[in-house]
Design an enzyme around this catalytic site. Sequence first.
Site, PDB file in Angstrom:
ATOM      1  N   SER A  43       0.829  -1.215   0.000  1.00 32.02           N
ATOM      2  CA  SER A  43       0.000   0.000   0.000  1.00 32.02           C
ATOM      3  C   SER A  43       0.862   1.262   0.000  1.00 32.02           C
ATOM      4  O   SER A  43       1.739   1.430   0.843  1.00 32.02           O
ATOM      5  CB  SER A  43      -0.906   0.019   1.235  1.00 32.02           C
ATOM      6  OG  SER A  43      -1.831  -1.032   1.193  1.00 32.02           O
ATOM      7  N   HIS A  74      -3.546   0.640  -4.388  1.00 35.96           N
ATOM      8  CA  HIS A  74      -3.082  -0.474  -5.211  1.00 35.96           C
ATOM      9  C   HIS A  74      -3.603  -0.258  -6.631  1.00 35.96           C
ATOM     10  O   HIS A  74      -4.795  -0.430  -6.896  1.00 35.96           O
ATOM     11  CB  HIS A  74      -3.594  -1.811  -4.658  1.00 35.96           C
ATOM     12  CG  HIS A  74      -2.989  -2.197  -3.347  1.00 35.96           C
ATOM     13  ND1 HIS A  74      -2.055  -3.207  -3.231  1.00 35.96           N
ATOM     14  CD2 HIS A  74      -3.166  -1.698  -2.104  1.00 35.96           C
ATOM     15  CE1 HIS A  74      -1.706  -3.328  -1.961  1.00 35.96           C
ATOM     16  NE2 HIS A  74      -2.365  -2.415  -1.258  1.00 35.96           N
ATOM     17  N   HIS A  96      -5.787  -9.476  -1.591  1.00 35.60           N
ATOM     18  CA  HIS A  96      -5.939  -9.832  -0.183  1.00 35.60           C
ATOM     19  C   HIS A  96      -7.149 -10.737  -0.001  1.00 35.60           C
ATOM     20  O   HIS A  96      -8.170 -10.568  -0.694  1.00 35.60           O
ATOM     21  CB  HIS A  96      -6.150  -8.569   0.667  1.00 35.60           C
ATOM     22  CG  HIS A  96      -5.122  -7.501   0.453  1.00 35.60           C
ATOM     23  ND1 HIS A  96      -5.164  -6.656  -0.630  1.00 35.60           N
ATOM     24  CD2 HIS A  96      -4.041  -7.133   1.192  1.00 35.60           C
ATOM     25  CE1 HIS A  96      -4.146  -5.800  -0.564  1.00 35.60           C
ATOM     26  NE2 HIS A  96      -3.450  -6.067   0.528  1.00 35.60           N
ATOM     27  N   TYR A  98      -9.326 -10.545   2.269  1.00 34.12           N
ATOM     28  CA  TYR A  98     -10.498  -9.781   2.672  1.00 34.12           C
ATOM     29  C   TYR A  98     -11.242  -9.168   1.488  1.00 34.12           C
ATOM     30  O   TYR A  98     -12.383  -8.692   1.630  1.00 34.12           O
ATOM     31  CB  TYR A  98     -10.143  -8.698   3.699  1.00 34.12           C
ATOM     32  CG  TYR A  98      -9.219  -7.609   3.209  1.00 34.12           C
ATOM     33  CD1 TYR A  98      -9.644  -6.629   2.330  1.00 34.12           C
ATOM     34  CD2 TYR A  98      -7.904  -7.552   3.660  1.00 34.12           C
ATOM     35  CE1 TYR A  98      -8.804  -5.623   1.891  1.00 34.12           C
ATOM     36  CE2 TYR A  98      -7.044  -6.548   3.238  1.00 34.12           C
ATOM     37  CZ  TYR A  98      -7.498  -5.587   2.360  1.00 34.12           C
ATOM     38  OH  TYR A  98      -6.652  -4.604   1.935  1.00 34.12           O
ATOM     39  N   GLU A  99     -10.618  -9.175   0.306  1.00 29.12           N
ATOM     40  CA  GLU A  99     -11.315  -8.706  -0.893  1.00 29.12           C
ATOM     41  C   GLU A  99     -12.298  -9.756  -1.417  1.00 29.12           C
ATOM     42  O   GLU A  99     -13.054  -9.484  -2.354  1.00 29.12           O
ATOM     43  CB  GLU A  99     -10.312  -8.351  -1.984  1.00 29.12           C
ATOM     44  CG  GLU A  99      -9.405  -7.184  -1.648  1.00 29.12           C
ATOM     45  CD  GLU A  99      -8.373  -6.909  -2.724  1.00 29.12           C
ATOM     46  OE1 GLU A  99      -8.753  -6.336  -3.765  1.00 29.12           O
ATOM     47  OE2 GLU A  99      -7.191  -7.280  -2.542  1.00 29.12           O
ATOM     48  N   ALA A 126       2.877  -2.282   3.842  1.00 34.00           N
ATOM     49  CA  ALA A 126       2.674  -1.267   4.872  1.00 34.00           C
ATOM     50  C   ALA A 126       2.123  -1.995   6.092  1.00 34.00           C
ATOM     51  O   ALA A 126       1.214  -2.817   5.965  1.00 34.00           O
ATOM     52  CB  ALA A 126       1.695  -0.203   4.391  1.00 34.00           C
ATOM     53  N   MET A 228      -2.043  -7.319   6.678  1.00 36.43           N
ATOM     54  CA  MET A 228      -3.078  -8.194   6.120  1.00 36.43           C
ATOM     55  C   MET A 228      -2.639  -8.851   4.821  1.00 36.43           C
ATOM     56  O   MET A 228      -3.470  -9.189   3.974  1.00 36.43           O
ATOM     57  CB  MET A 228      -4.357  -7.380   5.886  1.00 36.43           C
ATOM     58  CG  MET A 228      -4.839  -6.620   7.114  1.00 36.43           C
ATOM     59  SD  MET A 228      -6.134  -5.441   6.711  1.00 36.43           S
ATOM     60  CE  MET A 228      -6.227  -4.495   8.249  1.00 36.43           C
ATOM     61  N   SER A 229      -1.338  -9.040   4.656  1.00 41.45           N
ATOM     62  CA  SER A 229      -0.835  -9.578   3.390  1.00 41.45           C
ATOM     63  C   SER A 229       0.455 -10.349   3.621  1.00 41.45           C
ATOM     64  O   SER A 229       0.808 -10.695   4.742  1.00 41.45           O
ATOM     65  CB  SER A 229      -0.584  -8.424   2.399  1.00 41.45           C
ATOM     66  OG  SER A 229       0.499  -7.613   2.849  1.00 41.45           O
ATOM     67  N   ASN A 252       1.973   3.081  10.867  1.00 44.98           N
ATOM     68  CA  ASN A 252       1.179   3.524  12.022  1.00 44.98           C
ATOM     69  C   ASN A 252       1.582   2.692  13.238  1.00 44.98           C
ATOM     70  O   ASN A 252       2.083   1.567  13.097  1.00 44.98           O
ATOM     71  CB  ASN A 252      -0.321   3.370  11.769  1.00 44.98           C
ATOM     72  CG  ASN A 252      -0.739   1.924  11.547  1.00 44.98           C
ATOM     73  OD1 ASN A 252      -0.491   1.365  10.464  1.00 44.98           O
ATOM     74  ND2 ASN A 252      -1.340   1.315  12.538  1.00 44.98           N
ATOM     75  N   HIS A 266      -6.746   3.868   7.068  1.00 46.49           N
ATOM     76  CA  HIS A 266      -5.996   3.612   5.836  1.00 46.49           C
ATOM     77  C   HIS A 266      -5.334   4.881   5.307  1.00 46.49           C
ATOM     78  O   HIS A 266      -4.267   4.821   4.693  1.00 46.49           O
ATOM     79  CB  HIS A 266      -6.940   3.026   4.778  1.00 46.49           C
ATOM     80  CG  HIS A 266      -6.227   2.478   3.576  1.00 46.49           C
ATOM     81  ND1 HIS A 266      -5.323   1.442   3.643  1.00 46.49           N
ATOM     82  CD2 HIS A 266      -6.281   2.840   2.261  1.00 46.49           C
ATOM     83  CE1 HIS A 266      -4.864   1.177   2.430  1.00 46.49           C
ATOM     84  NE2 HIS A 266      -5.418   2.012   1.582  1.00 46.49           N
TER      85      HIS A 266
END
Length: 310
Positions: A43, A74, A96, A98-99, A126, A228-229, A252, A266
């Site tokens: 990201s 992306h 991902h 979650y997509e 990220a 998440m990746s 973060n 995000h």
Amino acid sequence: MESDIEFYGFLISRYEYEEIDKISKYLFQRTKHRPTIGIICGSGLGGLADLLTDKDVFKYETIPNFPVSTVSGHSGCLVFGYLRGVCLIAMKGRFHPYEGYPMAKCAMPVRLMKLMGVKTLIVTNAAGGLNKGYNVGDIMIIKDQINLPAFAGNSPLRGVNDDRWGVRFPAMNDAYNKDLMKIAKHCAQELKIDRFMREGVYVMTGGPSYESVAEVKFLSNYGDAVGMSTCHEVTVAHHCGLKVVGFSLITNKCVSDYNTKEVANHEEVIQAANERAKDFERLIESLVEKCNKYEEFLNKRKSINVTNGH
């Protein structure tokens, strides 16, 4: 063809070897480039792909049977080209779970890279800082991973194993190449950016929600950064014999205090990625050049051993 099969009660969507081979041939017919290094841009880090020269760009939606990235930050294209004289393929946007994509489909482009001649994979992401000693803008070299979705049986290798990719039960203790990690540290020292370089463990969660305070407290006992990746991509890369080096850009700090009004979002991830982008790009440029020399060294040594009968 891409197929849905039943496996111990799970519905699995996966790509057969022949289907990925068709995609590689489709691309080979449309680009003169023959990459040896692959890069997955996280990201806000798509600028890595923009550094390439003599580019051929393929939007994901134009590639037959290819997934489409749906996340802000992306762009969604494969980029072939040269960086410091080295031929690369870069994913400008990843996939991902979650997509809505099955894990094997999210990691499929790694196998595509393998069939296109890639020997080394550079993964970037990220991530949130679990380690309280980390600051926003730090770059963490990933030394190991904790793949939480795989703990629940959601592995990209689930289903019938195809030995053309790799063995049924791959060891993961050496998934991140130690020689490439040393090279990355050397690059950071040369560029004088080692002051914000870190080395730690990356934890993958399923997303898309960020972690609760309790989850952050739990995960910080075992990992240094969370996202998440990446873990499914590295698992598949290691399974099919690619050398892997990985980086997390700390965008973060994870919220570990119930009384704070801070919330992860995000937008701050993208902003932090943009602010550190130039240093990250310089690091990857230097790493690509040295990875290529390292691969040439290994090939030369292999050739000498074959000549000597070893």
